[in-house]
Write an enzyme that holds these catalytic residues in place. Structure first.
Site, PDB file in Angstrom:
ATOM      1  N   ASP A 105      47.616  65.268  59.532  1.00 59.14           N
ATOM      2  CA  ASP A 105      48.109  65.171  61.145  1.00 59.14           C
ATOM      3  C   ASP A 105      47.287  64.523  61.588  1.00 59.14           C
ATOM      4  O   ASP A 105      46.384  64.554  61.468  1.00 59.14           O
ATOM      5  CB  ASP A 105      48.137  67.019  61.732  1.00 59.14           C
ATOM      6  CG  ASP A 105      49.112  67.161  62.849  1.00 59.14           C
ATOM      7  OD1 ASP A 105      50.440  66.710  62.636  1.00 59.14           O
ATOM      8  OD2 ASP A 105      48.876  67.789  63.993  1.00 59.14           O
ATOM      9  N   GLU A 165      49.041  61.381  58.585  1.00 61.55           N
ATOM     10  CA  GLU A 165      50.294  60.748  60.310  1.00 61.55           C
ATOM     11  C   GLU A 165      49.916  59.446  60.511  1.00 61.55           C
ATOM     12  O   GLU A 165      49.047  59.873  61.621  1.00 61.55           O
ATOM     13  CB  GLU A 165      50.892  62.002  60.219  1.00 61.55           C
ATOM     14  CG  GLU A 165      51.531  61.524  61.562  1.00 61.55           C
ATOM     15  CD  GLU A 165      52.150  62.882  62.376  1.00 61.55           C
ATOM     16  OE1 GLU A 165      53.333  63.203  62.995  1.00 61.55           O
ATOM     17  OE2 GLU A 165      50.522  63.376  63.098  1.00 61.55           O
TER      18      GLU A 165
END
Length: 611
Positions: free
Chosen positions: A323, A352
């Site tokens: 993330d 990400e």
């Protein structure tokens, strides 16, 4: 009086206990033999540690918080065994001990094969997928209780719900499962998404237990499927036990206290960026409830590295998705990534990097020539193709071709593939848990859905599907994140229909499912799609054609994004057709003539295996 004070002091220290020990156990025979064990307990720092079995202590770190002590031992050539840590007081007497295990690794653990471009990844929000065990919906130790009427609340989906529906995923053509975080997130609201973790060694009890997660991994492997952990290096939740008693002031970024990120990730590499802007991006908190971890602190970085490796070994993981990768300390996250891939050379990690320019995204991929200009290497194997996602989110509503609209957007995305050092390690997707729902944007238009899936399934990279897309699920991001994370129909007792079964699906749901299942089942064994090369042609009249090819096979993919049927000559594709005059439509099985001209229906995609 003085004697009484000394007695009280002795009592307070002599009965000090270890409240936490992390990692809780470790593994013998790791590539990096150094292990740093964190012990937490009242005033534990005043004790002197030692270890049994002639283990060498390489380093002991004490911080300004006396409740922590970090002990680094050398496990080189140490077989799997049980150790004992002893803690001596100022008089050199053992005050207390703690058992510790070095466990045996699975056979071939270090060489584990990860997910790659041969896979199709299915993204699940566990709380919203299926409630396999209603008995764990609430837990007395957790602040938030289940309430399905609250879009932003806990709904009760769990690990058991995923396990019970693995046959459904297999039928769909899924080969790898990515769950949003499943570690404990003990906040009073919004805890269902899991990105504000409060204990990174413990599965949230509302999802199940650590053993349940291990069982999910095993059940997937029985089916030849893979498990991907969503790992968060950038932040924890404000209710994390360690945040409430920080090991050191510098464990999190402080200003002092909270200051929000400016989210301007370009400051991470912009040569003209001001220092204050760069600091505010990287050190600012994502939101107030998510303290920003300081990966430039060696203690923090080592803690995160060992935690990640522990989960790989413990749960037999097949990969990570990380993330907010590009919000981390650049040097720190590169060390973290390299440490993991040094332990597991074939382990894939998708970061990400939510940016809207290919050069900026390519900067973060391993061995990037763009980043090399600044002598930087993230060591990150896979980045996510957000620019393709951006195009997919609008292009199918653009009936007319333009200089930079219609299918030209898609063509232009792939024109920049030269920027990526490994073009097969790109995650491609139409939507995920943070974006607008495809079937909401396009109002459930089945033809447009088929075009998007045909694109995602046949271009270079690793396709990812968001749960529910395959049955036409929608959701309005304008109403909040909860609406794009709706419950999967049939995941709860009493649901009006059960989309996990053919008998339970509506006609519309079945239509979406059949197309998706057939497409991705076909893709499973198509090496030409997994690793083949691409030749594409500039769109004409909003018709876009590309070929995927290798030494054995050629696949022709045609998109007509206009509102009318298009007939066109095929002579301009001669270098790719290589004399072939027909191909099989993979969806219908019919033979299509490509010798001189073709006619393609409006708003449609055609995938042909050339004969």
């Amino acid at each position: 009086m003085k004697k009484l004070l000394l007695l009280l002091l002795f009592s307070a220290t002599a009965f000090a206990q270890i409240d936490r020990m992390e990692p809780p156990f470790w593994y013998a025979g790791m590539h990096n033999p150094e292990l740093q064990v964190m012990f937490y307990g009242k005033n534990i720092a005043q004790y002197t540690p030692s270890v049994s079995n002639n283990i060498v202590i390489k380093n002991v770190v004490r911080t300004e918080n006396p409740n922590y002590i970090f002990v680094t031992i050398d496990t080189k050539n140490v077989a799997a065994s049980d150790l004992v840590f002893s803690f001596k007081d100022g008089k050199n007497k053992v005050a207390f001990t703690k058992n510790y295990s070095l466990k045996k690794r699975r056979e071939g653990s270090a060489q584990r094969k990860s997910y790659d471009s041969s896979d199709m990844i299915y993204l699940i929000m566990p709380d919203r997928f299926a409630n396999g065990n209603p008995n764990n919906d609430n837990d007395k130790s957790m602040a938030e209780k289940a309430n399905r009427s609250n879009d932003g609340g806990r709904h009760g989906g769990d690990i058991e719900g995923i396990i019970k529906n693995l046959d459904y995923l297999q039928e769909l053509g899924v080969t790898a499962v990515w769950n949003t975080p499943v570690c404990e997130d003990n906040h009073s609201r919004g805890s269902y998404h899991g990105y504000a973790q409060t204990d990174v060694y413990k599965i949230d009890p509302r999802y199940g237990t650590n053993e349940d997660y291990l069982r999910l991994s095993a059940e997937l492997k029985k089916r030849g499927m893979k498990l991907i952990l969503d790992y968060v290096t950038n932040h924890w939740g404000s209710e994390h036990w360690m945040y409430k008693d920080l090991p050191t002031y510098e464990w999190v970024h402080q200003f002092p206290g909270y200051s929000q990120s400016n989210y301007r990730m370009t400051t991470q590499f912009d040569p003209n960026a001001s220092k204050i802007d760069a600091v505010q991006c990287e050190e600012g908190w994502f939101v107030e409830s998510m303290p920003d971890l300081n990966q430039s602190n060696p203690l923090v970085l080592n803690y995160l590295t060992q935690n990640a490796i522990w989960w790989i070994e413990y749960a037999d993981l097949d990969g990570f998705r990380v993330d907010t990768y590009s919000y981390n300390d650049k040097a720190g996250i590169a060390k973290w990534t390299k440490a993991i891939t040094d332990e597991y050379p074939y382990f894939n990690i998708a970061g990400e990097v939510w940016m809207h320019d290919q050069a900026q995204m390519a900067y973060w991929q391993k061995d990037s020539k763009v980043a090399a200009i600044q002598s930087y290497n993230s060591y990150l194997p896979t980045v996510m193709d957000f620019t393709l996602h951006d195009a997919i989110s609008s292009v199918f509503n653009e009936d007319k071709a333009g200089w930079d609209s219609g299918m030209q957007k898609v063509y232009d995305n792939f024109a920049n593939d030269f920027l990526y050092p490994n073009i097969n390690n790109i995650l491609v997707f139409a939507e995920n848990h943070d974006t607008g729902r495809f079937n909401e944007i396009y109002k459930g238009d089945f033809n447009k859905y088929k075009m998007a899936m045909a694109l995602v399934a046949t271009v270079r990279g690793i396709p990812q599907l968001y749960y529910g897309s395959e049955i036409g699920m929608a959701g309005d991001k304008g109403k909040g994140d909860g609406d794009i994370r709706r419950d999967f129909p049939g995941g709860w007792a009493g649901d009006s229909n059960n989309a996990f079964t053919k008998a339970g699906r509506t006609a519309d749901q079945q239509k979406f499912f059949d197309y998706t299942s057939k497409l991705f089942t076909w893709r499973k064994n198509k090496e030409v799609i997994h690793t083949g090369k691409t030749t594409h042609y500039v769109p004409q009249d909003n018709v876009y054609v590309y070929f995927r090819y290798n030494d054995k096979d050629i696949v022709m993919v045609v998109f007509n994004d206009s509102a009318e049927a298009r007939t066109f000559k095929t002579a301009r594709f001669g270098e790719s057709l290589k004399g072939r005059v027909s191909g099989k439509d993979i969806m219908t099985g019919k033979t299509v003539n490509v010798a001189e001209e073709m006619t393609v229906a409006p708003k449609s995609a055609l995938i042909l295996e050339l004969n």
